[in-house]
Design a protein around this motif. Structure first.
Motif, PDB file in Angstrom:
ATOM      1  N   THR A   1       3.757  -4.230  -9.345  1.00  0.00           N
ATOM      2  CA  THR A   1       4.436  -3.754  -8.029  1.00  0.00           C
ATOM      3  C   THR A   1       4.724  -2.292  -8.517  1.00  0.00           C
ATOM      4  N   ASP A   2       4.245  -1.618  -7.466  1.00  0.00           N
ATOM      5  CA  ASP A   2       4.582   0.046  -7.553  1.00  0.00           C
ATOM      6  C   ASP A   2       5.617   0.547  -6.616  1.00  0.00           C
ATOM      7  N   VAL A   3       6.152   1.506  -6.887  1.00  0.00           N
ATOM      8  CA  VAL A   3       7.212   2.196  -5.890  1.00  0.00           C
ATOM      9  C   VAL A   3       7.125   3.628  -6.008  1.00  0.00           C
ATOM     10  N   CYS A   4       7.582   4.494  -4.954  1.00  0.00           N
ATOM     11  CA  CYS A   4       7.462   6.010  -4.782  1.00  0.00           C
ATOM     12  C   CYS A   4       8.547   6.152  -3.438  1.00  0.00           C
ATOM     13  N   PHE A   5       9.007   7.265  -3.536  1.00  0.00           N
ATOM     14  CA  PHE A   5      10.023   7.883  -2.586  1.00  0.00           C
ATOM     15  C   PHE A   5       9.277   8.516  -1.242  1.00  0.00           C
ATOM     16  N   SER A   6       9.394   8.646  -0.356  1.00  0.00           N
ATOM     17  CA  SER A   6       8.960   9.791   0.527  1.00  0.00           C
ATOM     18  C   SER A   6       9.629  11.101   0.283  1.00  0.00           C
TER      19      SER A   6
ATOM     20  N   HIS B   1       2.881  -3.657   6.088  1.00  0.00           N
ATOM     21  CA  HIS B   1       1.572  -3.176   6.512  1.00  0.00           C
ATOM     22  C   HIS B   1       0.725  -3.942   5.523  1.00  0.00           C
ATOM     23  N   CYS B   2      -0.511  -4.857   5.838  1.00  0.00           N
ATOM     24  CA  CYS B   2      -1.372  -5.384   4.849  1.00  0.00           C
ATOM     25  C   CYS B   2      -2.515  -4.430   4.832  1.00  0.00           C
ATOM     26  N   VAL B   3      -2.970  -3.959   3.550  1.00  0.00           N
ATOM     27  CA  VAL B   3      -3.963  -3.094   3.164  1.00  0.00           C
ATOM     28  C   VAL B   3      -4.977  -3.798   2.593  1.00  0.00           C
ATOM     29  N   GLY B   4      -4.915  -5.190   2.084  1.00  0.00           N
ATOM     30  CA  GLY B   4      -6.021  -6.069   1.560  1.00  0.00           C
ATOM     31  C   GLY B   4      -5.261  -7.086   0.713  1.00  0.00           C
ATOM     32  N   GLU B   5      -6.339  -7.582  -0.140  1.00  0.00           N
ATOM     33  CA  GLU B   5      -5.531  -8.796  -0.898  1.00  0.00           C
ATOM     34  C   GLU B   5      -4.745  -8.339  -1.949  1.00  0.00           C
ATOM     35  N   SER B   6      -4.894  -7.029  -2.255  1.00  0.00           N
ATOM     36  CA  SER B   6      -4.035  -6.672  -3.418  1.00  0.00           C
ATOM     37  C   SER B   6      -3.742  -5.139  -3.322  1.00  0.00           C
ATOM     38  N   ALA B   7      -2.793  -4.670  -3.942  1.00  0.00           N
ATOM     39  CA  ALA B   7      -2.412  -3.082  -3.834  1.00  0.00           C
ATOM     40  C   ALA B   7      -1.830  -2.742  -5.300  1.00  0.00           C
ATOM     41  N   LEU B   8      -2.312  -1.830  -6.045  1.00  0.00           N
ATOM     42  CA  LEU B   8      -1.962  -1.841  -7.295  1.00  0.00           C
ATOM     43  C   LEU B   8      -0.840  -0.450  -7.509  1.00  0.00           C
ATOM     44  N   ALA B   9      -1.072   0.587  -6.591  1.00  0.00           N
ATOM     45  CA  ALA B   9      -0.557   1.865  -6.525  1.00  0.00           C
ATOM     46  C   ALA B   9      -0.527   2.367  -5.267  1.00  0.00           C
ATOM     47  N   VAL B  10       0.718   3.271  -5.246  1.00  0.00           N
ATOM     48  CA  VAL B  10       0.728   3.898  -3.907  1.00  0.00           C
ATOM     49  C   VAL B  10       1.617   5.362  -4.198  1.00  0.00           C
ATOM     50  N   CYS B  11       1.239   6.233  -3.615  1.00  0.00           N
ATOM     51  CA  CYS B  11       2.021   7.611  -3.892  1.00  0.00           C
ATOM     52  C   CYS B  11       2.072   8.048  -2.390  1.00  0.00           C
ATOM     53  N   PHE B  12       3.145   9.061  -2.255  1.00  0.00           N
ATOM     54  CA  PHE B  12       3.434   9.815  -0.945  1.00  0.00           C
ATOM     55  C   PHE B  12       3.315  11.330  -1.186  1.00  0.00           C
ATOM     56  N   LYS B  13       2.480  12.065  -0.275  1.00  0.00           N
ATOM     57  CA  LYS B  13       2.311  13.271  -0.431  1.00  0.00           C
ATOM     58  C   LYS B  13       1.870  13.888   0.724  1.00  0.00           C
ATOM     59  N   ASP B  14       2.897  14.954   1.287  1.00  0.00           N
ATOM     60  CA  ASP B  14       2.534  15.896   2.408  1.00  0.00           C
ATOM     61  C   ASP B  14       2.330  14.807   3.503  1.00  0.00           C
ATOM     62  N   LYS B  15       3.573  14.037   3.907  1.00  0.00           N
ATOM     63  CA  LYS B  15       3.393  13.344   5.217  1.00  0.00           C
ATOM     64  C   LYS B  15       2.519  12.203   5.173  1.00  0.00           C
ATOM     65  N   ARG B  16       1.741  11.686   4.106  1.00  0.00           N
ATOM     66  CA  ARG B  16       0.833  10.782   4.109  1.00  0.00           C
ATOM     67  C   ARG B  16       1.181   9.929   2.784  1.00  0.00           C
ATOM     68  N   LEU B  17       0.666   8.687   2.994  1.00  0.00           N
ATOM     69  CA  LEU B  17       0.703   7.406   1.993  1.00  0.00           C
ATOM     70  C   LEU B  17      -0.758   7.413   1.386  1.00  0.00           C
TER      71      LEU B  17
END
Length: 406
Positions: A17-22, A51-67
């Motif tokens: 599980t991954d995590v980030c802040f806006s 929001h479902c993005v697929g069967e799995s999601a390993l990483a997430v990052c927030f940058k310049d008002k986009r995920l």
């Protein structure tokens, strides 16, 4: 002030599980093995947007008002925020993407994958700026210094590599990573971090300690450890101000040190001793650290700077007091500007209502009115409402219209 741990929350199914802040620190974003991305208003949010993005999601990052999310198609997909509409593909790999990182000082993404590659990519996609291909195992983590001069990668072949971005060559290799042949078998993720303000240090975990390398000579500068640490440290992360560093162990312990003094501010034990899979500092700079574990749970630490996280950037009570002082000053100015005499008195409550939109307690509560006494010769007025009490059943004051109850 001791570090405090908020109760864990279920975030995703069991797995990495991954995590980030806006960037404004108002939202926590998580993704997990269930393929969902969840946007939280805080650790106590009982109904996060999912929001479902697929069967799995390993990483997430927030940058310049986009995920930017790593999905099961081995791509880094961009989404608008908060609408969460697809906004293009940044890059593709031939194996799962293991980490996506960025920082406020750089306008690129660092991405690494199990296919033994790591890339520095433009936010809008297109050809990568730099592809690091000399790895001999899955790349577990990537870091980029704030001046875009150096990049570092930790690989499952056991080697930490430091790259010169301009020459695209390796300038330093350190053996510190347990060898594995797939990201999913990795317990030590060896997440590394450059000092975020000037990039003068590179921090990496090595067994039960965190080592800082000087980014000029690449010699060892500082070492952080503690007697309470039970097992190997899996990842480390500088705070946004660069004055603190956090590390997590395979047993779920999270420790925070002050960089200059080397003092350990505190160590928090995970309630269930699960390995921490990701950490993220709040960009507000208030000493709040969010983390996720391999059981899909979301947690949060506060007071990580040794101070009350609610008061690091200004106490809400102090802000409210300032606002009240400003309001009082405005009212006094208004009173001073008015010229009053006996025929034209000033109502302080009326000035507040007209200028500040305030309502006093006396004005908001219905008030009883006392009728002036009338001569006794005037007979009582007969009831004029159908529901009025008959005159012979209740005392009625002479001269009062209808029944007035006090």
């Amino acid at each position: 002030m001791k570090i405090e741990s908020k109760p864990l929350r279920y975030a995703h199914a069991e797995g990495h599980t991954d995590v980030c802040f806006s960037e404004d620190g108002q939202h926590i974003i998580t993704c997990g093995h269930d393929g969902d991305v969840r946007i939280w208003l805080g650790i106590e949010d009982d109904d996060p947007n999912s929001h479902c993005v697929g069967e799995s999601a390993l990483a997430v990052c927030f940058k310049d008002k986009r995920l930017y999310v790593a999905n099961d198609n081995h791509t880094v997909q961009a989404y608008t925020f908060p609408a969460f509409d697809k906004d293009g593909i940044v890059t593709r790999f031939t194996a799962p993407v293991t980490q996506i990182m960025s920082s406020p000082q750089i306008e690129v993404l660092g991405c690494c994958s199990e296919n033994m590659e790591s890339k520095i990519c433009n936010l809008e996609g297109g050809a990568p700026l730099f592809v690091m291909t000399e790895h001999k195992g899955p790349v577990l983590s990537v870091a980029i210094c704030p001046h875009m001069k150096y990049a570092a990668t930790a690989c499952g072949d056991g080697v930490l590599r430091i790259w010169d971005i301009d020459t695209q060559k390796i300038v330093k290799e350190v053996t510190c990573v347990p060898k594995i042949n797939t990201f999913y078998a990795a317990k030590v993720l060896c997440r590394i971090s450059f000092e975020p303000t000037e990039g003068k240090y590179l921090a990496y975990p090595n067994n039960r300690e965190i080592i800082l390398l000087d980014s000029e000579s690449w010699g060892q500068r500082l070492t952080f450890t503690h007697n309470s640490i039970k097992c190997a440290i899996s990842q480390c992360l500088f705070s946004p101000c660069g004055q603190y560093i956090a590390g997590s162990t395979l047993a779920g312990q999270i420790a925070v040190w002050e960089v200059q003094s080397g003092t350990c501010i505190g160590i928090i034990e995970h309630p269930t001793s699960h390995n921490v899979s990701a950490m993220a500092w709040s960009p507000k700079g208030n000493g709040v650290l969010a983390y996720c574990d391999i059981a899909g749970q979301l947690g949060m630490l506060v007071n990580c700077y040794g101070q009350d996280s609610n008061k690091v950037n200004g106490d809400s009570e102090d802000i409210e007091m300032v606002e009240r002082d400003d309001n009082d000053e405005l009212v006094e100015n208004l009173i001073h500007n008015y010229e009053s005499d006996d025929d034209n008195a000033i109502s302080l409550e009326k000035i507040k209502n007209d200028t500040l939109g305030l309502t006093t307690e006396q004005e908001s509560r219905p008030q009883s009115r006392h009728a002036a006494s009338a001569p006794s010769a005037v007979p009582p007025q007969p009831p004029f409402q159908p529901s009025a009490t008959p005159a012979h059943l209740e005392h009625r004051t002479p001269g009062v219209a209808g029944n007035v109850r006090c």
